[in-house]
Each structure stands twice: as structure tokens, then as C-alpha cells.
Design an enzyme around this catalytic site. Structure first.
Site, PDB file in Angstrom:
ATOM      1  CB  CYS A  56      78.359  63.468  39.937  1.00 59.61           C
ATOM      2  SG  CYS A  56      78.053  65.189  39.648  1.00 59.61           S
TER       3      CYS A  56
ATOM      4  CG  ASN B 107      78.104  56.071  37.240  1.00 60.36           C
ATOM      5  OD1 ASN B 107      78.786  56.230  37.532  1.00 60.36           O
ATOM      6  ND2 ASN B 107      76.989  56.214  36.101  1.00 60.36           N
TER       7      ASN B 107
END
Lengths: 314, 314
Positions: free
Chosen positions: A257, A266
């Protein structure tokens, strides 16, 4: 051997296996969450190819892009064109991240059928990420729901930094549950609880999942883990043991992010599938085909992605 | 806010946390299992430095080398010298892998105080790895136990391929438990159940751990996971939930097995510590110091190791 049946009798299935969901739904976020922080920006054509490879695996939910500012997030610049190409396709539900009413209009113009909203459980994180308070975010969602509803859109909402915030530290469960309840009250179909910087642990996951499932149907809940410290699959197990039946993941384990220092990728979709299928949980997804998509992305990016399955000797 | 205590009451600790061990013992296998397959062979001096860095972290159990054939496993060639240097040190227990009676004599000559034996739950794997049947391995252990006992050695035994064998496929639990019972009967202090190629899953781990803990004290049992498919920490959680309180790991996540196609690295000690400490389980090990050792090894090997914590943004 006579002893064998005795051994078998002495090894029943663990009690928690009875609470495991038989089937898990995976929300593939690779084309959005996986790519939004990637300095090696894919062309819209390449993103479409990645999405097609993912859809071919049987994934039913793919977050394909975001209607954010192309100046701020150039990685998502071609999302209008990408979603226009996906319009009308029934092979999967293609989600678009929509930050506000303006983004919603762009999405509707591209015939998007499913949108994802974004807020956080940490005030500081929400302010740094979207420039407003959590209450302001929720008010904005409430304001756009009638228009989303009028167009029959499916709506999911992320609650980021639901465990630990890079600015505020540990986020207590009591701060998360009211936000989830308000989102559900607003009429969001599904809430995705995000461990944005990968600092959750199985105990905190089980506590939060347990608390939410006492007030929410499993159909309205997903968990979104990052594998920063390698805990994503242990956290997934803890959530599964509570009955959580939907998880977000990113093929190849790409991601991170841009507004979250300390965030790594992720959890990889193929690693998640390996765990689920290894435990006999159905997903409807062809892991070999997901690996194809992961290899495509890895080749395109030209560096090893964090996925364990990609790196495993065959 | 009035609602908060209500939320708290609605979020009790998950029942399984009551069964978690408060303290876990880690057996660091990096200097042996982590390095034995490494083409970039460390000097004895470098291995000693690595062991010293590990011992400085508070690790109580370090498998420092192996008395195997230096022609077959050149990575372990300096083990005699290494253990001679460690002789008499009380800061940790330094384990030596000993394949047979000849290895035991070498170990005794170096004043080793703790030895690890090696067998498997798969006949094919055992034959390919040590050139004999499982029964022959067990008979060999039985024969050397009196001499080990006479010297007051601690003895642990690995049961490799306890879940899946690269040659035979799935290994049923009923094949594992009799081997463990025989090892305990022989007088081995501790048995380490190894998922050699990282194909175990949390259900199979919980079944086997549950079965073994019904007939074995937790003090005599350890689990040894490889992170080939990223499942190591989920498997660790499943074992912890059964009450397993000892785990093998390898700093940096180095490792693999030269005789096990498909094996990738051991779970990284720092990743294991992160999970345990994140759940409030004590280990007595300083994770920051383990990271020092991991960085030393990574720098020396000159390539990124699989550890998640090493790769995580700080």
C-alpha cells in the site's frame, strides 16, 4: 496390522474442523491491490491479459481496477478502458475500487456492476489515505448508496488497519466493530476486514472474527490479510475456525500500500488455495490456472514475487 | 463510549487460547538443516560465527552440525572442529546429527552432549536417505542407546516425511504413530515430527499432534515444519492448539533436503518467533538478535533468504 484401527480411533478429526466452511469464496485483488503500488506500471492491455488469466481459473470475484486519480495512482490510469472491455461479461464479478461519488460516476459510465469502498479503523490512516475522518468516509458512503442501489450495484467496503495501524499502533476491537456495523447498516453487501500492514495474529483475528460473526452473517464478511511477517495463512486458519468463508488475496502475492509504511504484499492467491485445498475446502478455483496468471505477472514484472507456491520446487 | 464494554463482552478470547502453551521451546536447526544443502559452503569459522550469533539470542537448543560423511555432505565437513570449540559451553545445548554408531563415536570424541538421530515414516525415503529400512534404522538406534546413555547424552530423533513423502505420497497417521512409540520406547528423549517437503496441512497436523499427545507428554514431542507452500505457520498454529510446545526452525528460513525433491527451506526462526510473540507466547529468545544472525547468513550467502521478517519493510 491389528493396532491400526486403534490408532485411527485414537486420532479423531479435531473438533474445529466441524466449524470450517465447506466452501470458501476468494476475492482476487491482484489487478488492483496487487498492482496499485507497483513502480513497473502495466499497460491497460497487460492488465486486461492478467484479468483474463485470472477469470479463466474460475475465480468468481476479481477486483480489476480503481477509479482513483490517475495522477495520484498512475498504475490504475486505464481502469475506465479496462472496465469498458469487461462490461457485460458474466464469467466473474469484476469489482472496481471507488473512492467517492465522482469515482462512482466513472464506474457507472463503464457499466461496472460491483464497487468496493474504502475506509479504515484508524483515524490517522484514514486521513492520510483519503483525506477525511472515518465519520466523513461513512457519511460519503451513505450518500452514494441510493445511486449505487438504483443501478443494482453490489457494494463491498474495506475496513483497513483493522488490527494495527502504522501510525496509531494496535487498534482495539471495540473501534472496529462499530464501523463494521455502520457499514452493514448503510446497506453494504459485504465488509472486508483488512490487516493492511500484516501485523495481525491468530488470537486477535479469532477474537474479531468471532465478535463479528455473532452479529453478522458469514456471507457479509471477508478477511483481507497481508503476508508481511508470514502470518497470513495462520491468520486465515484462525478465521476459518470461526466460520469466515470469504478471503481476499492477490495472485503472486503482489501488492502493498503506497500510503502504508511497512505493508508488504497481500497473501498470494495460490498460497491461500494451497492451504484451503490441502484442508479439503472447496473454492471452485483451478490452482494451476492461477499459477499461470502468477507466472505471467512475475515474468512481466521481471522479479521474483513473494508467493511461496511460485518459488516451490515442482 | 457506553457501547465499548458491551463489545468487549461480546469478544471473549477464543476457547483454543486456553490450550496454548505459555512457553515454547525452539530448536534452532539452521547451522545443520539450514546449511547442509547449501551450495555456497560456509567455512567452519563462519559456521562458528553463525552459531555464536544464534546463541547470543537466548536460543537454548541449537543443532550445530552433523557427523556425516564429509564426501557426501561437504557442508558439514568441519563439524568435529566446530563441536570441539563448543565443548563445555553451557549457554545452550548444542545438538549434533549422528547417523550411526560411527557418527556417535566422532560426536563423543568432540564432547558432544546432545545428539539427533534420523529416520522417516516412509520406507522409500528412509532407504534413499540412509540406505536402510525403517526397522533397520530403529534397530541401529536401539543398539547405540546404551553407549549414549552411558555418556549422559540427550537424544532426539527425527521422523521425516511424517505427512507426505516425495516418493510414496501421503503417509497415513497410522504409519507414523508406531514409529514414534518405538522411538520413545527405545529411550529417546524427544521425537521431532518432520514435514520434510512442506506438504502437511493444519488438519493433518492437528490429527497427528492430537494422537501423539494422547500417548506422549508434550515435553517429548517437537514439530519440524518446512515452509515450501507457505503453510508452516498455519501448521504451527494447529499444533499449538493441540498443546505442542516445541518447534524446530532455521534462522533465515535457509534449508531444504538434498535427498528430498520438492523440499524448500525450514520455517524461519524469526517468522516463528513473530507468530509466537504476537500471540503472547514466551520463548526466551530475543527476536532482534535472531534477525542479526539471519542478516549475517543472508549477507554471507549473498542472496535473499526466504524469511518473511527479513524481507519485511521495517
Amino acid at each position: 496390522m491389528k493396532g491400526e484401527s486403534a490408532h485411527s480411533a485414537a486420532a479423531p478429526m479435531p473438533a474445529w474442523t466441524e466449524r470450517l466452511p465447506r466452501r470458501v469464496r476468494i476475492v482476487e485483488v491482484g489487478p488492483r491491490d496487487g498492482l496499485q503500488n507497483e513502480t513497473n506500471v502495466l499497460t491497460t492491455e497487460e492488465r486486461a491479459r492478467f484479468v483474463d488469466l485470472l477469470a479463466a481459473s474460475g475465480l468468481t470475484d476479481i477486483e480489476a481496477g480503481a477509479f482513483v486519480s490517475p495522477n495520484r495512482v498512475p498504475q490504475m490510469a486505464g481502469s475506465d478502458e479496462l472496465f469498458a472491455r469487461l462490461a457485460g461479461r458474466e464469467d466473474a464479478r469484476y469489482w472496481a475500487l471507488v473512492p467517492n461519488a465522482k469515482g462512482l460516476e466513472r464506474a457507472l459510465a463503464c457499466r461496472v456492476r460491483a464497487i468496493a469502498l474504502f475506509t479504515a479503523a484508524s483515524e490517522t490512516f484514514n486521513r492520510r489515505n483519503v483525506g477525511m475522518s472515518i465519520d466523513e468516509s461513512l457519511a460519503g458512503f451513505r450518500a452514494l448508496m441510493p445511486r449505487a442501489g438504483a443501478h443494482g450495484l453490489k457494494v463491498r467496503a474495506y475496513v483497513s488497519t483493522a488490527f494495527v495501524c502504522p501510525y496509531e499502533g494496535v487498534i482495539e476491537l471495540e473501534r472496529v466493530t462499530p464501523i463494521v456495523r455502520e457499514l452493514l447498516d448503510i446497506g453494504v453487501d459485504e465488509v472486508s476486514i483488512a490487516d493492511t500492514i500484516g501485523r495481525a495474529d491468530p488470537v486477535s483475528v479469532a477474537r474479531l472474527a468471532g465478535a463479528l460473526l455473532r452479529v453478522t452473517a458469514p456471507e457479509r464478511l471477508a478477511f483481507h490479510f497481508h503476508d508481511t511477517l508470514g502470518r497470513a495463512l495462520a491468520n486465515t486458519l484462525a478465521a476459518l475456525q470461526c466460520g469466515v468463508a470469504a478471503f481476499d488475496s492477490s495472485t503472486g502475492g503482489a501488492g502493498g500500500c503506497p500510503f502504508a509504511p511497512g505493508a508488504a504484499g497481500n497473501v498470494a492467491t495460490e498460497d491461500l488455495l494451497s492451504l484451503l485445498h490441502g484442508m479439503g475446502i472447496e473454492t471452485g478455483v483451478d490452482a494451476a490456472q492461477v499459477m499461470e496468471a502468477a507466472r505471467f505477472l512475475q515474468n512481466r514484472l521481471g522479479r521474483p514475487l513473494p508467493s511461496r507456491c511460485l518459488a516451490a520446487p515442482s
